[in-house]
Design an enzyme around this catalytic site. Structure first.
Site, PDB file in Angstrom:
ATOM      1  CE  LYS A  43      -3.582  -1.766   2.821  1.00 14.98           C
ATOM      2  NZ  LYS A  43      -4.759  -1.819   1.609  1.00 14.98           N
ATOM      3  CG  ASN A  67     -10.680   3.155  -3.961  1.00 13.28           C
ATOM      4  OD1 ASN A  67      -9.923   3.898  -2.899  1.00 13.28           O
ATOM      5  ND2 ASN A  67     -10.212   2.804  -5.160  1.00 13.28           N
ATOM      6  CG  ASN A 124      -0.261   7.052  -5.785  1.00 10.21           C
ATOM      7  OD1 ASN A 124      -0.712   7.151  -6.560  1.00 10.21           O
ATOM      8  ND2 ASN A 124      -0.719   6.213  -4.964  1.00 10.21           N
ATOM      9  CB  CYS A 127      -3.342   8.853  -5.012  1.00 12.20           C
ATOM     10  SG  CYS A 127      -5.154   8.299  -3.724  1.00 12.20           S
ATOM     11  CE  LYS A 162      -1.181   2.461  -9.740  1.00  6.90           C
ATOM     12  NZ  LYS A 162      -1.432   1.461  -8.219  1.00  6.90           N
ATOM     13  CB  THR A 190      -9.005   4.575  -9.904  1.00  7.67           C
ATOM     14  OG1 THR A 190      -8.328   5.382  -8.814  1.00  7.67           O
ATOM     15  CG2 THR A 190      -8.693   3.326  -8.904  1.00  7.67           C
TER      16      THR A 190
END
Lengths: 315, 266
Positions: A43, A67, A124, A127, A162, A190
């Site tokens: 995570k 989410n 990341n 996000c 990412k 996402t």
């Protein structure tokens, strides 16, 4: 027996299937043998302690889920002292996902978690649930370049970046990450989305906006991965709505070297081992010695292969 | 260890009121399930039924080969459960999951309190307690008498049962009856499920009597494994309620101490 191993930058994975960050924790070891996976992806870790977003955090929609978990994080010390020793008990390479609100914060965190036992860093920068209104570094080439440059200077570990699907210029973002020294790209995260309950008039996520995942997004992210694969030479890891081995094959054909599985595991805890087995059978059936032969093997030209030739448009 | 399987459905029929009951043949899950643990069932066929559905287990057969789930027809998912899982069908099920109820050692009598579908979490506890020779006192409430699910299980065990329905006794809570009995019956533990008002009322009684109380909680779940952090509720980290944290219902729960889930001001 197909050779399922793949190379991502300097790293060799035993097979191309790994969890998508945020959908995987050691709890899954209750259901599957984690040593079968191509890699383990944590995570997202942040320097600051984060409790996560208000409730509800998940909602189902047609063909997928929303989410807005909000990256609950116990911080770096917890990762170093608890999570990392625990993950040393499994054999697949450990990829650590990190996030920070600034480029400097990203760099400091990358340096802090460049520890023995960490095989690669996944930055990341995409996000949709951290910054206000779903903003992320990876929406623009310029902000991507700044954060990747700082990350590259901060760590010698393989650096995976990412990407976000929430941009109109994903190929340019990919090029910016490549130019600043990324070792691989993960395409993608996402898709920024929302849902409203028509009975209560309330948003179905406490955070209002959230990220859409699941089979609903596969054609979109597949297209984006294809666009990135044409634009850069970096290895790309496909991530978006993969439920089956054939979904994974599609991503490989579009140019991915490996895939990440997230939402599928929520419905079927054995999704990843099943996809690994399915890729093996697929390659066997097609007479491929190595799964990496599928990467970028999408056919544009006319073919005379019996089962495919009738599909080819007349030239 | 939870297990995922395509288990045989042996029955699926209307129970009472809005409730249906599905019975599933699974010695693996039924054999190791503890009272209060849950199962996660995949429902397919609907355009927007994407997640599995978590359900408390209603009962386990005496030979521990089959389990029953009582479910209320609420939305598309539960309607599909009533139509797509007839006897003979296969049901994709994961379980047992989560942390169940705990019965204090040497407990002699307990009170179980439930409302609506929350009552469905109590029979496995009742079966276990009665099996240990513990006296069970039931307090259940529902909108109307037809929705007093599980009333027959209390009579099967010869347990005392007080019911309370909104149509027959408007106003008040089923816990008012329990409260009135506290001076006569020394309970060793309280258990509650199905309504935050009841959880608060039971917690107040637990504080008054110094007896432990547990509540089975619900939340929408994506994974059911503790991996996604989707099904959290906010809980007190200590009995004074001075600091709070999010905890996943799926693996820290679904059963919590009432002091964890009741706001300190209650």
């Amino acid at each position: 027996m197909t050779d399922l191993s793949v190379r991502i930058g300097g790293l060799t994975l035993p097979n191309p299937v790994m969890p998508a960050s945020g959908t995987f924790a050691e709890g899954l070891a209750q259901a599957i043998d984690l040593n079968r996976l191509g890699a383990l992806v944590t995570k997202t870790i942040t320097r600051e302690l984060r409790a996560g977003n208000p409730l509800p955090r998940v909602a189902e929609v047609a063909g997928g889920m929303l989410n807005a978990i909000g990256i609950p994080s116990k911080g770096v010390a917890y990762f170093r002292d608890v999570t990392l020793p625990l993950y040393r008990g499994w054999s697949p390479p450990l990829v650590v996902s990190i996030s920070a609100p600034t480029a400097e914060g990203f760099a400091e965190l990358a340096a802090e978690i460049s520890l023995p036992g960490v095989a690669a860093i996944e930055a990341n920068i995409s996000c949709p649930n951290i910054e206000e209104d779903g903003r992320a570094f990876a929406m623009k080439p310029a902000s991507t370049a700044i954060v990747v440059r700082q990350l590259r200077a901060a760590t010698a570990l393989p650096l995976w970046v990412k990407l976000t699907p929430n941009t109109g210029e994903i190929a340019e973002v990919a090029k910016a990450a490549e130019a600043e020294g990324a070792d691989a790209l993960v395409c993608a995260n996402t898709i920024l989305a929302m849902a409203i309950d028509p009975h209560s008039f309330k948003p179905r996520l406490g955070n209002l906006l959230g990220g859409l995942s699941g089979p609903a997004i596969k054609p979109i992210v597949l297209r984006q991965l294809y666009q990135c694969a044409r634009a850069v030479r970096l290895p790309i890891i496909g991530c978006g709505g993969i439920m089956t081995a054939l979904d994974a094959v599609e991503y490989l054909l579009a140019g991915a070297v490996a895939v990440q599985i997230g939402t599928a595991t929520f419905l079927d805890s054995a999704a990843m081992p099943n996809i690994i087995d399915g890729l093996d059978r697929f390659c066997d059936a097609r007479g491929l010695a190595s799964v990496s032969e599928l990467t970028g093997a999408i056919r544009h030209e006319e073919t005379d292969e019996e089962d495919l030739s009738w599909l080819s448009p007349p030239t | 260890m939870p297990c995922q399987q395509e288990a045989l459905v042996t029955a699926n029929y209307p129970l009472t009121g809005d409730y249906w009951l599905v019975e599933i043949d699974s010695p693996e899950i039924a054999g190791s399930l503890r009272p209060g643990q849950f199962v996660n069932i995949r429902v397919s066929g609907g355009p927007s039924t994407f997640f599995r559905r978590p359900f408390s287990v209603y009962r386990v057969s005496a030979d521990r080969t089959r389990l029953q789930v009582a479910y209320k027809l609420v939305g598309e998912g539960t309607r599909l459960m009533s139509t797509t899982l007839p006897a003979g069908a296969r049901c994709d099920i994961i379980g047992p999951l989560g942390k169940g109820f705990s019965i204090p050692p040497r407990a002699r009598r307990i009170a179980v309190v439930g409302r609506g579908i929350g009552i469905a979490a109590l029979p496995t506890l009742m079966d276990e307690a009665v099996g240990q020779g513990i006296e069970v006192h039931g307090f259940i409430s529902a909108r109307d008498p037809a929705n007093l699910v599980a009333a027959d299980i209390f009579s099967e065990h010869g347990c005392s049962l007080i019911t309370h329905t909104d149509t027959e006794q408007p106003g008040g809570l089923v816990t008012d009856h329990l409260s009135a009995l506290l001076s006569q019956i020394p309970f060793d533990a309280f258990y509650v499920c199905g309504s935050n008002r009841l959880v608060r009322a039971v917690h107040r009684m637990a504080l008054r009597t110094g007896v432990p109380a547990e509540a089975a909680m619900e939340q929408h779940m994506a994974c059911g494994f503790g991996d996604c952090h989707g099904c959290v509720i906010e809980v007190n980290k200590d009995m004074l309620g001075t600091s709070k944290a999010f905890r996943e219902v799926c693996h820290h729960g679904p059963v919590f101490n009432t002091w964890e889930v009741v706001d300190g001001r209650a």
